[in-house]
Scaffold this motif. Sequence first.
Motif, short mmCIF file in Angstrom:
data_model
loop_
_atom_site.label_atom_id
_atom_site.label_comp_id
_atom_site.label_asym_id
_atom_site.label_seq_id
_atom_site.Cartn_x
_atom_site.Cartn_y
_atom_site.Cartn_z
N ASP A 170 0.44 7.24 -6.38
CA ASP A 170 -0.72 8.11 -6.56
C ASP A 170 -0.43 9.55 -6.13
O ASP A 170 -0.94 10.50 -6.74
N GLN A 171 0.38 9.71 -5.10
CA GLN A 171 0.56 11.03 -4.47
C GLN A 171 1.77 11.81 -4.99
O GLN A 171 1.79 13.04 -4.89
N GLU B 36 0.83 -1.20 0.00
CA GLU B 36 0.00 0.00 0.00
C GLU B 36 0.87 1.26 0.00
O GLU B 36 0.50 2.27 -0.62
N LEU C 136 2.59 9.31 4.25
CA LEU C 136 1.54 8.86 3.33
C LEU C 136 0.14 8.96 3.94
O LEU C 136 -0.86 8.74 3.26
N ARG C 137 0.08 9.30 5.21
CA ARG C 137 -1.22 9.36 5.88
C ARG C 137 -1.96 10.62 5.47
O ARG C 137 -1.35 11.66 5.18
N GLU D 14 1.85 1.86 -3.57
CA GLU D 14 0.68 2.28 -4.35
C GLU D 14 0.30 3.73 -4.05
O GLU D 14 0.03 4.52 -4.98
N LEU D 15 0.30 4.10 -2.78
CA LEU D 15 -0.04 5.48 -2.42
C LEU D 15 1.03 6.45 -2.89
O LEU D 15 0.71 7.57 -3.32
#
Length: 318
Positions: free
Chosen positions: A37-38, A30, A315-316, A33-34
Amino acid sequence: MSVLVPDGVHRTILLAAPRSFCAGVERAIEAVELALDQREGPVYVRKQIVHNTHVVAELRDRGAVFVDELDAVPDGATVVFSAHGVSPAVHAEAADRGLEVIDATCPLVTKVHVEARRFAGRGDTVVLVGHAGHEEVEGTMGEAPDSTVLVGTAAEVAGLRIADPTRVSYLTQTTLAVEEAAEVVDALRARYPDLRGPASDDICYATTNRQEALAAIAAEAELVLVVGSANSSNSQRLVELAARHDTPGYLIDGPADLRPEWLAGVRVVGLTAGASAPPRLVEEVVAALSGMGPVTVTERETSRETVHFTLPTSLRPA
């Protein structure tokens, strides 16, 4: 690739549970993946994020750039450290290069790193029980390289030369076979009666759970299939566990690796997957076996996992 020919044999598939992804693996995947995306620029990943060829291929297809070392990462870029952890020297290099680090090290591996620093800091020689060359072992040894020695088997304990036998501690790689690790620790304790260790077992809950789940079905099965990649330590340990129950076991990356000669005359198949193997691969193996003839799938659950790890801070959600 072997072709499975229908033979009409009715097989029972004993499905071990728990199996497949653990919380540390899910967190690491994850994280990549994040990050994809970010972050606007390329996202680099040092080493394999987890030891599974399918996971790595899927993330590469999404744009992740996998590298062996940081010298392949441009200055200032984003890099994800794998679930296996890295040494302080790698962290220092990343800081010197101005890299944005997303540390996806499994928290249970981080626990072992903290213990290594603590044990070495109090003046002990730290004996790390693990497999030479594994990324987790390299990262842990890097915490206190001058105070840490590595042993892989109980037989190797006899060859240790420790300056002060009264100041010895041990740690273990998180993905070892529980029984074999215990044998090494017993040998260490016999040689060094003052041996000290971690307050709680270093072998992670997921490794232990998957071994216990397989042990519950191995003797009943005529054949054990372990879904996982060749460089996955915990998957390799599952194959070895099947052998200790006198059951032939094979490691497969997916259904394409199945060989018809393994299944000839076999009516009861034990099936599990290492902690870094995607659950869908188990489903694909079941589908492949059902193509040979009718199957009855029976799941044997020995424990239920509810562990969840929070994502790296960067990433939060804000």
